[in-house]
Design a protein around this motif. Structure first.
Motif, mmCIF file in Angstrom:
data_model
loop_
_atom_site.group_PDB
_atom_site.id
_atom_site.type_symbol
_atom_site.label_atom_id
_atom_site.label_comp_id
_atom_site.label_asym_id
_atom_site.label_seq_id
_atom_site.Cartn_x
_atom_site.Cartn_y
_atom_site.Cartn_z
ATOM 1 N N GLY A 107 106.022 35.458 64.093
ATOM 2 C CA GLY A 107 105.886 34.064 63.663
ATOM 3 C C GLY A 107 106.248 33.883 62.199
ATOM 4 O O GLY A 107 106.912 32.914 61.827
ATOM 5 N N ALA A 108 105.833 34.819 61.358
ATOM 6 C CA ALA A 108 106.176 34.731 59.932
ATOM 7 C C ALA A 108 107.678 34.882 59.727
ATOM 8 O O ALA A 108 108.282 34.145 58.933
ATOM 9 C CB ALA A 108 105.419 35.801 59.149
ATOM 10 N N ALA A 109 108.290 35.807 60.462
ATOM 11 C CA ALA A 109 109.740 35.989 60.337
ATOM 12 C C ALA A 109 110.480 34.752 60.851
ATOM 13 O O ALA A 109 111.451 34.303 60.248
ATOM 14 C CB ALA A 109 110.179 37.230 61.108
ATOM 15 N N PHE A 110 110.013 34.193 61.957
ATOM 16 C CA PHE A 110 110.639 32.991 62.512
ATOM 17 C C PHE A 110 110.490 31.821 61.544
ATOM 18 O O PHE A 110 111.419 31.033 61.357
ATOM 19 C CB PHE A 110 110.013 32.666 63.873
ATOM 20 N N THR A 111 109.337 31.708 60.916
ATOM 21 C CA THR A 111 109.116 30.657 59.926
ATOM 22 C C THR A 111 110.076 30.808 58.756
ATOM 23 O O THR A 111 110.623 29.817 58.263
ATOM 24 C CB THR A 111 107.655 30.688 59.429
ATOM 25 N N ALA A 112 110.312 32.033 58.306
ATOM 26 C CA ALA A 112 111.253 32.262 57.204
ATOM 27 C C ALA A 112 112.670 31.847 57.608
ATOM 28 O O ALA A 112 113.399 31.243 56.813
ATOM 29 C CB ALA A 112 111.221 33.725 56.783
ATOM 30 N N VAL A 113 113.048 32.147 58.860
ATOM 31 C CA VAL A 113 114.380 31.759 59.339
ATOM 32 C C VAL A 113 114.506 30.242 59.392
ATOM 33 O O VAL A 113 115.500 29.662 58.940
ATOM 34 C CB VAL A 113 114.668 32.384 60.723
ATOM 35 N N ALA A 118 110.949 23.956 68.157
ATOM 36 C CA ALA A 118 111.451 25.225 68.690
ATOM 37 C C ALA A 118 110.361 25.959 69.464
ATOM 38 O O ALA A 118 110.603 26.467 70.563
ATOM 39 C CB ALA A 118 111.979 26.095 67.559
ATOM 40 N N LEU A 119 109.159 26.015 68.926
ATOM 41 C CA LEU A 119 108.071 26.693 69.629
ATOM 42 C C LEU A 119 107.745 26.012 70.947
ATOM 43 O O LEU A 119 107.494 26.675 71.955
ATOM 44 C CB LEU A 119 106.821 26.752 68.744
#
Length: 147
Positions: free
Chosen positions: A23-29, A82-83
């Motif tokens: 989730g953190a990586a997806f948020t950064a993207v 997206a989620l």
């Protein structure tokens, strides 16, 4: 230490940790995408040129960075969308497909003794074990079985 190790190695804790990292990586993207592509498009549409995320207005000695807020709002909306479409909707469809359908509830009537709801075709109350009067459909079925 043994209890801590068994706690950490349980499936739920590991799954939760992996979900948080992804989730953190997806948020950064998503934040990078919004900053690189969507915010400049909003700037073009509103006539603001340059990096909109750095836009701010000042009242007195206080600066209000409204561009950062617009970036955060667009990131949130994009992430939530997206989620929903990539995670929630497919999981709900999968759950509907795999989950057994609930049986239709049988009609109920109240026990004359304890007033507990019991199935209409029941012969005894499950709560107080009092024999229940037969319903007309039940009475006809009993005479057919006996005869």
């Amino acid at each position: 230490m043994k209890g801590f190790r068994s706690f950490i190695l349980r499936g739920n804790v590991v799954d939760l940790a992996v979900g948080i990292v992804i989730g953190a990586a997806f948020t950064a993207v998503v934040t990078g995408f919004v900053g690189a592509f969507l915010t400049p498009l909003v700037g073009l549409a509103t006539g603001v040129t340059g990096d909109m995320s750095k836009k701010a207005y000042t009242i007195g000695a206080t600066q209000f960075p409204y561009g950062a807020f617009i970036n955060a709002a667009i990131s949130f909306l994009l992430l939530a969308t997206a989620l929903y479409f990539l995670v929630v909707l497919p999981i709900n469809k999968l759950h509907e497909r795999l989950a057994p359908h609930q049986d239709v509830q049988a009609p109920k009537r109240d026990c004359p003794e304890c007033l507990t709801p019991v199935p209409a075709q029941a012969r005894r109350c499950a709560s107080c074990a009092v024999p229940l009067p037969a319903v007309p459909a039940q009475a006809g079925a009993e005479t057919q079985r006996v005869g």
